[in-house]
Design a protein around this motif. Structure first.
Motif, PDB file in Angstrom:
ATOM      1  N   ARG A 188       2.338 -18.739  -6.908  1.00 14.81           N
ATOM      2  CA  ARG A 188       2.070 -20.116  -7.727  1.00 14.81           C
ATOM      3  C   ARG A 188       3.100 -20.878  -7.227  1.00 14.81           C
ATOM      4  O   ARG A 188       3.013 -22.164  -6.963  1.00 14.81           O
ATOM      5  CB  ARG A 188       1.952 -19.888  -9.294  1.00 14.81           C
ATOM      6  N   CYS A 189       4.274 -20.347  -7.444  1.00 17.09           N
ATOM      7  CA  CYS A 189       5.771 -21.029  -6.959  1.00 17.09           C
ATOM      8  C   CYS A 189       5.600 -21.771  -5.640  1.00 17.09           C
ATOM      9  O   CYS A 189       6.082 -22.739  -5.254  1.00 17.09           O
ATOM     10  CB  CYS A 189       6.896 -20.408  -7.501  1.00 17.09           C
ATOM     11  N   PHE A 190       5.067 -20.733  -4.575  1.00 19.88           N
ATOM     12  CA  PHE A 190       5.329 -20.951  -3.207  1.00 19.88           C
ATOM     13  C   PHE A 190       4.048 -22.182  -2.995  1.00 19.88           C
ATOM     14  O   PHE A 190       4.086 -22.911  -2.235  1.00 19.88           O
ATOM     15  CB  PHE A 190       5.126 -19.852  -2.391  1.00 19.88           C
TER      16      PHE A 190
ATOM     17  N   ASP B 149      -0.538  -9.534  -6.444  1.00 21.94           N
ATOM     18  CA  ASP B 149       0.452  -8.545  -7.130  1.00 21.94           C
ATOM     19  C   ASP B 149       1.668  -9.321  -7.631  1.00 21.94           C
ATOM     20  O   ASP B 149       2.346  -9.032  -8.612  1.00 21.94           O
ATOM     21  CB  ASP B 149       1.301  -7.665  -5.949  1.00 21.94           C
ATOM     22  N   THR B 150       1.966 -10.626  -7.062  1.00 20.30           N
ATOM     23  CA  THR B 150       2.951 -11.380  -7.600  1.00 20.30           C
ATOM     24  C   THR B 150       2.433 -12.890  -8.074  1.00 20.30           C
ATOM     25  O   THR B 150       2.932 -14.005  -7.125  1.00 20.30           O
ATOM     26  CB  THR B 150       4.237 -11.747  -6.673  1.00 20.30           C
ATOM     27  N   PRO B 151       1.552 -12.879  -9.083  1.00 26.57           N
ATOM     28  CA  PRO B 151       0.765 -14.491  -9.194  1.00 26.57           C
ATOM     29  C   PRO B 151       1.963 -15.534  -9.391  1.00 26.57           C
ATOM     30  O   PRO B 151       1.737 -16.489  -8.765  1.00 26.57           O
ATOM     31  CB  PRO B 151       0.129 -14.228 -10.429  1.00 26.57           C
TER      32      PRO B 151
ATOM     33  N   GLY C 101     -12.854 -17.982  -5.492  1.00 25.46           N
ATOM     34  CA  GLY C 101     -13.766 -17.797  -4.505  1.00 25.46           C
ATOM     35  C   GLY C 101     -13.250 -16.802  -3.537  1.00 25.46           C
ATOM     36  O   GLY C 101     -14.144 -16.158  -3.018  1.00 25.46           O
ATOM     37  N   LEU C 102     -11.971 -16.772  -3.021  1.00 27.85           N
ATOM     38  CA  LEU C 102     -11.546 -15.509  -2.038  1.00 27.85           C
ATOM     39  C   LEU C 102     -11.450 -14.220  -2.822  1.00 27.85           C
ATOM     40  O   LEU C 102     -11.132 -13.334  -2.192  1.00 27.85           O
ATOM     41  CB  LEU C 102     -10.416 -16.116  -1.519  1.00 27.85           C
ATOM     42  N   GLY C 103     -11.518 -14.201  -4.165  1.00 29.22           N
ATOM     43  CA  GLY C 103     -11.233 -13.189  -4.926  1.00 29.22           C
ATOM     44  C   GLY C 103      -9.801 -12.933  -5.432  1.00 29.22           C
ATOM     45  O   GLY C 103      -9.603 -11.785  -5.812  1.00 29.22           O
ATOM     46  N   LEU C 104      -9.207 -13.841  -5.387  1.00 30.56           N
ATOM     47  CA  LEU C 104      -7.780 -13.877  -5.630  1.00 30.56           C
ATOM     48  C   LEU C 104      -7.662 -14.353  -7.212  1.00 30.56           C
ATOM     49  O   LEU C 104      -6.398 -14.260  -7.811  1.00 30.56           O
ATOM     50  CB  LEU C 104      -6.844 -14.708  -4.993  1.00 30.56           C
ATOM     51  N   GLY C 105      -8.689 -14.491  -8.114  1.00 31.81           N
ATOM     52  CA  GLY C 105      -8.382 -14.807  -9.443  1.00 31.81           C
ATOM     53  C   GLY C 105      -8.076 -16.126  -9.623  1.00 31.81           C
ATOM     54  O   GLY C 105      -7.755 -16.932  -8.632  1.00 31.81           O
ATOM     55  N   TRP C 106      -8.259 -16.649 -10.971  1.00 32.06           N
ATOM     56  CA  TRP C 106      -8.046 -17.999 -11.388  1.00 32.06           C
ATOM     57  C   TRP C 106      -6.460 -18.149 -11.016  1.00 32.06           C
ATOM     58  O   TRP C 106      -5.307 -17.287 -11.416  1.00 32.06           O
ATOM     59  CB  TRP C 106      -8.156 -18.337 -12.670  1.00 32.06           C
TER      60      TRP C 106
END
Length: 158
Positions: free
Chosen positions: A137-139, A131-133, A120-125
């Motif tokens: 995700r880990c954080f 830059d560092t998905p 929704g924010l435009g950051l992708g699934w």
């Protein structure tokens, strides 16, 4: 029923506070940026117009008090999650809280961020457009672990 609701609200609040303390610690110790609740507030405000997904929330029209809206949304979600968890875990868990169920629930809740909020924010699934998905995700998993710790510790206290 009322007691379970109050307990759910309390542990949801405790979990959300723990998550915020974790974010603050990462900011102070590692210089990581704090969550931008203004962007979340902007997203929430645009939902009433039927816009769920944005290419970039920063390009969406700003709304008054978006940071306040974002913070309120963050805490309302935490409270709702606390109530849902208590409804699932039940009075027996509240009588003798253990960490594992709270942690599993907290990890599951990241799905709402990965598959609704972040796109929704435009950051992708699952943050796929960042830059560092995998790092992000880990954080996120660590942040939700802190939420689970907060659920459990608050349950122990009450």
């Amino acid at each position: 029923m009322g007691t379970l609701l109050i307990a759910g609200l309390a542990i949801g609040l405790g979990g959300t506070i723990a998550m915020d303390i974790w974010a603050l610690a990462l900011n102070r110790l590692l210089g990581m940026p704090l969550p931008n609740w203004g962007n979340v507030g902007r997203w929430v405000a645009h939902l009433r117009h039927g816009t769920v997904f944005h290419n970039a929330i920063s390009e969406a029209t700003p709304v008054p008090r978006e940071t306040v809206i974002g913070w309120v949304f963050h805490y309302v979600v935490g409270l709702v999650y606390g109530v849902i968890f208590v409804a699932i875990a039940g009075a027996d868990w509240l009588a003798a809280p253990t960490f594992f169920p709270a942690w599993i629930f907290a990890i599951v809740t990241i799905g709402a961020g990965w598959f609704l909020l972040h796109p929704g924010l435009g950051l992708g699934w699952a943050l796929s457009k960042t830059d560092t998905p995998w790092k992000n995700r880990c954080f996120g998993l660590m942040a939700h672990t802190s939420f689970g710790i907060g659920l459990w510790l608050t349950a122990l206290i009450i």
